[in-house]
Design an enzyme around this catalytic site. Structure first.
Site, PDB file in Angstrom:
ATOM      1  N   SER A  54       0.846  -1.198   0.000  1.00 16.23           N
ATOM      2  CA  SER A  54       0.000   0.000   0.000  1.00 16.23           C
ATOM      3  C   SER A  54       0.883   1.250   0.000  1.00 16.23           C
ATOM      4  CB  SER A  54      -0.939   0.004   1.208  1.00 16.23           C
ATOM      5  OG  SER A  54      -0.225  -0.285   2.394  1.00 16.23           O
ATOM      6  N   ASP A  92       5.537  -7.007   2.384  1.00 15.86           N
ATOM      7  CA  ASP A  92       4.753  -7.488   1.248  1.00 15.86           C
ATOM      8  C   ASP A  92       5.659  -7.848   0.080  1.00 15.86           C
ATOM      9  OD1 ASP A  92       2.013  -7.800   1.485  1.00 15.86           O
ATOM     10  OD2 ASP A  92       1.607  -5.653   1.278  1.00 15.86           O
ATOM     11  N   LYS A 122       4.713 -11.308   3.429  1.00 17.66           N
ATOM     12  CA  LYS A 122       3.291 -11.540   3.152  1.00 17.66           C
ATOM     13  C   LYS A 122       3.132 -11.666   1.639  1.00 17.66           C
ATOM     14  CE  LYS A 122      -0.089  -8.265   3.694  1.00 17.66           C
ATOM     15  NZ  LYS A 122      -0.553  -8.073   2.293  1.00 17.66           N
ATOM     16  N   GLU A 191      -8.926  -9.958   3.432  1.00 16.58           N
ATOM     17  CA  GLU A 191      -9.303  -8.569   3.160  1.00 16.58           C
ATOM     18  C   GLU A 191     -10.685  -8.503   2.518  1.00 16.58           C
ATOM     19  OE1 GLU A 191      -6.267  -6.210   1.301  1.00 16.58           O
ATOM     20  OE2 GLU A 191      -7.622  -4.545   0.904  1.00 16.58           O
TER      21      GLU A 191
END
Ligand code: KIV
Length: 273
Positions: A54, A92, A122, A191
């Site tokens: 993000s 990530d 992740k 999510e």
């Protein structure tokens, strides 16, 4: 110092997250992308810090998470790891680095682990990349899975709407969760999926399920720090609770500074040499 305080100062490990699930203690997780923020968040006592892709949105201003590169993620993750003493640091795997070529995925995973000082990775995806995930875990690198809305696949979905509302997608999500657990993932992020489905998954598997827009029946919660602190604007999904309005605070502070400079009020005599 009480036993609880002592325990609370110990480094968070993947093993401690599974202990937390076993005793019903919810796991707290937030993103961070730089040294200063990560050290504040760590000192506040968060369990897990995610260097999320993000960053592509909130740090780089891109519309999607796709453009951020492996080198970009390594740069940010190094800074975050430098600021963290206690929390588990998760990075990530960026778009394109883990997509059905286990050898390439492992090389990228090793670069992140060697060059950042982070604790785990992740990775978005289930069955389609399960061999990549197995290879990474077999090399000794802990992996947190990520299912449900996977922002790296936004061009496939064409929408950021709630996932797994239809039976077929819900069944796949359940199958993928079991597969990730069997492959050795130590936790899964879900999510933007229906709360009842997320709870069903959390009750079904032994590893912790951390939700974002997945209701309260899971084992922990994660939010993007720019969203929960009210720095980012124009993003207000139902699941987002704002704990501050830093956008307004920063705008006011910068406005006062500009005024002081223009009025020759800053610096004053005690602020110079
Ligand atoms: O990149 C990210 O910040 C994430 C969270 C939203 C879970 O993947």
């Amino acid at each position: 110092m009480s036993a609880y305080q002592q325990d609370n100062q110990r480094k968070v490990t993947t093993h401690r997250l599974s202990e937390m699930k076993a005793r019903g203690e919810k796991i707290s997780m937030l993103t961070s992308y730089d040294y200063s923020m990560a050290s504040i968040v760590d000192r506040a006592g968060i369990d897990v810090i995610l260097v999320g892709d993000s960053a592509s949105n909130v740090i780089c201003g891109n519309v999607t998470t796709l453009p951020i590169t492996l080198d970009n993620m390594i740069f940010l993750a190094r800074a975050v790891a430098n600021g963290v003493k206690r929390a588990l640091v998760v990075v990530d795997m960026p778009f394109g680095e883990c997509s059905g070529n286990p050898r390439h995925s492992l090389e990228s995973a090793i670069r992140i682990m060697k060059e950042t000082g982070a604790d785990t990775l992740k990775i978005e995806g289930g069955e389609e990349i399960i061999e990549d995930i197995r290879k990474i875990i077999n090399a000794g690198i802990p992996v947190m899975g990520h299912l449900g809305l996977m922002p790296q696949s936004i061009n496939k979905y064409g929408t950021y709407t709630v996932r797994a509302q239809e039976e077929a997608e819900a069944e796949k999500l359940i199958r993928d969760s079991k597969l990730l657990e069997e492959a050795g993932c130590y936790a899964i992020v879900l999510e933007k999926v229906p709360a009842a489905l997320a709870k069903q998954v959390a009750d079904m598997i032994r590893i912790p399920v951390i939700g974002i827009g997945a209701g309260g029946g899971v084992d922990g919660q994660v939010l993007v720090i720019h969203d929960m602190l009210g720095i980012s604007q124009g993003f207000s999904p139902r699941f987002l609770r704002r704990y501050a309005n830093l956008n307004e605070e920063i705008t006011k502070a910068v406005g006062r500074y500009i005024e002081d400079v223009k009025n020759k009020d800053f610096p004053n005599e005690s602020e110079q040499y």
